[in-house]
Design a protein around this motif. Sequence first.
Motif, PDB file in Angstrom:
ATOM      1  N   VAL A  53       0.623  -1.168   0.092  1.00 52.09           N
ATOM      2  CA  VAL A  53       0.231  -0.145   0.054  1.00 52.09           C
ATOM      3  C   VAL A  53       0.433   1.447  -0.005  1.00 52.09           C
ATOM      4  O   VAL A  53       1.984   1.429   0.709  1.00 52.09           O
ATOM      5  CB  VAL A  53      -1.012  -0.176   1.621  1.00 52.09           C
ATOM      6  CG1 VAL A  53      -1.906   0.803   1.491  1.00 52.09           C
ATOM      7  CG2 VAL A  53      -1.656  -1.059   1.069  1.00 52.09           C
ATOM      8  N   GLU A  54       0.477   2.380  -0.916  1.00 49.20           N
ATOM      9  CA  GLU A  54       1.148   3.476  -0.622  1.00 49.20           C
ATOM     10  C   GLU A  54      -0.161   4.002   0.149  1.00 49.20           C
ATOM     11  O   GLU A  54      -0.690   4.439   0.213  1.00 49.20           O
ATOM     12  CB  GLU A  54       1.558   3.815  -2.534  1.00 49.20           C
ATOM     13  CG  GLU A  54       1.787   5.149  -2.607  1.00 49.20           C
ATOM     14  CD  GLU A  54       1.910   5.717  -3.397  1.00 49.20           C
ATOM     15  OE1 GLU A  54       1.849   7.233  -3.614  1.00 49.20           O
ATOM     16  OE2 GLU A  54       1.678   5.566  -5.005  1.00 49.20           O
ATOM     17  N   VAL A  55       1.197   4.879   0.767  1.00 55.72           N
ATOM     18  CA  VAL A  55       0.414   5.994   2.286  1.00 55.72           C
ATOM     19  C   VAL A  55       0.657   7.510   0.955  1.00 55.72           C
ATOM     20  O   VAL A  55       0.957   8.013   0.646  1.00 55.72           O
ATOM     21  CB  VAL A  55       1.586   6.280   2.672  1.00 55.72           C
ATOM     22  CG1 VAL A  55       1.092   7.417   4.396  1.00 55.72           C
ATOM     23  CG2 VAL A  55       2.093   4.872   4.464  1.00 55.72           C
ATOM     24  N   LYS A  56      -0.573   7.491   1.515  1.00 57.39           N
ATOM     25  CA  LYS A  56      -1.770   8.899   1.127  1.00 57.39           C
ATOM     26  C   LYS A  56      -1.735  10.024   2.562  1.00 57.39           C
ATOM     27  O   LYS A  56      -1.416   9.275   3.407  1.00 57.39           O
ATOM     28  CB  LYS A  56      -3.101   8.844   0.437  1.00 57.39           C
ATOM     29  CG  LYS A  56      -2.656   7.499  -0.457  1.00 57.39           C
ATOM     30  CD  LYS A  56      -4.134   7.769  -1.114  1.00 57.39           C
ATOM     31  CE  LYS A  56      -3.529   7.602  -2.642  1.00 57.39           C
ATOM     32  NZ  LYS A  56      -3.478   5.794  -2.757  1.00 57.39           N
ATOM     33  N   VAL A  57      -2.036  11.056   1.858  1.00 56.39           N
ATOM     34  CA  VAL A  57      -2.272  12.153   3.147  1.00 56.39           C
ATOM     35  C   VAL A  57      -3.302  12.209   4.009  1.00 56.39           C
ATOM     36  O   VAL A  57      -3.926  11.649   3.254  1.00 56.39           O
ATOM     37  CB  VAL A  57      -1.878  14.033   2.124  1.00 56.39           C
ATOM     38  CG1 VAL A  57      -2.457  14.931   2.992  1.00 56.39           C
ATOM     39  CG2 VAL A  57      -0.895  14.296   1.586  1.00 56.39           C
ATOM     40  N   GLY A  58      -3.054  11.974   5.557  1.00 54.60           N
ATOM     41  CA  GLY A  58      -4.080  11.644   6.032  1.00 54.60           C
ATOM     42  C   GLY A  58      -3.893  10.298   6.693  1.00 54.60           C
ATOM     43  O   GLY A  58      -4.622  10.144   7.694  1.00 54.60           O
ATOM     44  N   ASP A  59      -3.434   9.547   6.254  1.00 56.89           N
ATOM     45  CA  ASP A  59      -2.951   7.698   6.455  1.00 56.89           C
ATOM     46  C   ASP A  59      -2.698   7.830   7.620  1.00 56.89           C
ATOM     47  O   ASP A  59      -1.586   8.676   7.521  1.00 56.89           O
ATOM     48  CB  ASP A  59      -2.437   6.804   5.238  1.00 56.89           C
ATOM     49  CG  ASP A  59      -3.558   7.096   3.939  1.00 56.89           C
ATOM     50  OD1 ASP A  59      -4.659   6.831   4.245  1.00 56.89           O
ATOM     51  OD2 ASP A  59      -3.014   5.830   2.539  1.00 56.89           O
ATOM     52  N   THR A  60      -3.282   6.766   8.334  1.00 54.75           N
ATOM     53  CA  THR A  60      -2.605   6.499   9.727  1.00 54.75           C
ATOM     54  C   THR A  60      -2.646   5.242   9.641  1.00 54.75           C
ATOM     55  O   THR A  60      -2.959   4.458   9.082  1.00 54.75           O
ATOM     56  CB  THR A  60      -2.940   6.454  11.044  1.00 54.75           C
ATOM     57  OG1 THR A  60      -4.492   6.451  10.779  1.00 54.75           O
ATOM     58  CG2 THR A  60      -3.435   8.505  11.067  1.00 54.75           C
ATOM     59  N   GLU A  94       4.941   8.977   6.095  1.00 56.86           N
ATOM     60  CA  GLU A  94       5.131   9.886   5.421  1.00 56.86           C
ATOM     61  C   GLU A  94       4.578   9.402   3.748  1.00 56.86           C
ATOM     62  O   GLU A  94       4.615   8.753   3.198  1.00 56.86           O
ATOM     63  CB  GLU A  94       6.583  10.033   4.584  1.00 56.86           C
ATOM     64  CG  GLU A  94       7.358  10.547   5.815  1.00 56.86           C
ATOM     65  CD  GLU A  94       8.746  10.454   4.935  1.00 56.86           C
ATOM     66  OE1 GLU A  94       9.093  10.720   4.345  1.00 56.86           O
ATOM     67  OE2 GLU A  94       9.962  10.968   6.507  1.00 56.86           O
ATOM     68  N   PRO A  95       3.989  10.319   3.178  1.00 55.27           N
ATOM     69  CA  PRO A  95       3.063  10.315   1.885  1.00 55.27           C
ATOM     70  C   PRO A  95       3.779   9.752   0.682  1.00 55.27           C
ATOM     71  O   PRO A  95       5.245   9.910   0.937  1.00 55.27           O
ATOM     72  CB  PRO A  95       2.334  11.447   1.320  1.00 55.27           C
ATOM     73  CG  PRO A  95       2.421  12.372   3.049  1.00 55.27           C
ATOM     74  CD  PRO A  95       3.570  11.790   3.543  1.00 55.27           C
ATOM     75  N   GLY A  96       3.005   8.477   0.105  1.00 55.51           N
ATOM     76  CA  GLY A  96       4.127   8.161  -0.680  1.00 55.51           C
ATOM     77  C   GLY A  96       4.504   6.934  -0.313  1.00 55.51           C
ATOM     78  O   GLY A  96       5.760   5.891  -1.225  1.00 55.51           O
ATOM     79  N   MET A  97       5.520   6.974   1.679  1.00 54.12           N
ATOM     80  CA  MET A  97       5.819   5.456   1.734  1.00 54.12           C
ATOM     81  C   MET A  97       4.824   4.360   0.738  1.00 54.12           C
ATOM     82  O   MET A  97       3.963   4.341   1.144  1.00 54.12           O
ATOM     83  CB  MET A  97       6.335   5.486   2.728  1.00 54.12           C
ATOM     84  CG  MET A  97       5.004   5.416   3.617  1.00 54.12           C
ATOM     85  SD  MET A  97       5.869   5.984   5.258  1.00 54.12           S
ATOM     86  CE  MET A  97       7.098   4.855   5.689  1.00 54.12           C
TER      87      MET A  97
END
Length: 228
Positions: free
Chosen positions: A179-186, A217-220
């Motif tokens: 999964v690619e982390v997006k802004v707001g994801d925890t 971090e978004p994108g990781m």
Amino acid sequence: MPISTGLKKKLSIYPCNVSAGTISVDKSKTPFEAMINPASYKHQLKIDYSTKKSLGQSSAEPKFSAISPEVLSLPELVLDGTGVVALIGMESVQTLVERLLSVIYVYEGDKHEPNHVRLLWGSFIFFGRAESISIDYTLFKPSGEPLRAKVQMSFVGWMSKEEDTLRANTSSPDLSHLVEVKVGDTLPLLCSRIYNDSSYYREVARINNLTNFRNLEPGMQLRFPPLV
């Protein structure tokens, strides 16, 4: 009301070929036709659920996992060699059994496996493969040659790879996810989304070597493994 004419439709079992994810009747081979239609059949459909429990839970809500192959069971198919049933000609029970097994059971050298088959009875069509066969011989000549047999069979349904993929739950907790982390994801939010349980965030953090899981971090890219 129109009057139906002609002979009653018999249950027929056709050998099939499978190629490039499609199945078709093998017209070069002879199908097996029942002498007497079975009195009943059982068509079983099954859905698999995961019941993984979280720590502290007394019970777990069943969660969809996958759709299992369909199963068709024929509790009794009568093969008669007395001549009472046959309308045209007569074959011995042993010949009838051999013809049936040649379609559903005998190992095909060119395919390196038994046949896929199509069962056709009126409007009912089932594609699959024999899973179990039981033959009960019930009437004999003085010589010991069988005159009647009752056959029990079950078939597991065939499904193309495309259909299997469509039916599979690609977000199942039994599959690995990247999964690619997006802004707001925890991490708890992502665990809740994938596992339906946010409490797995510590295990996911350990697997991904996260020292500070609160600041993603978004994108990781994060790996979410199957639940075991």
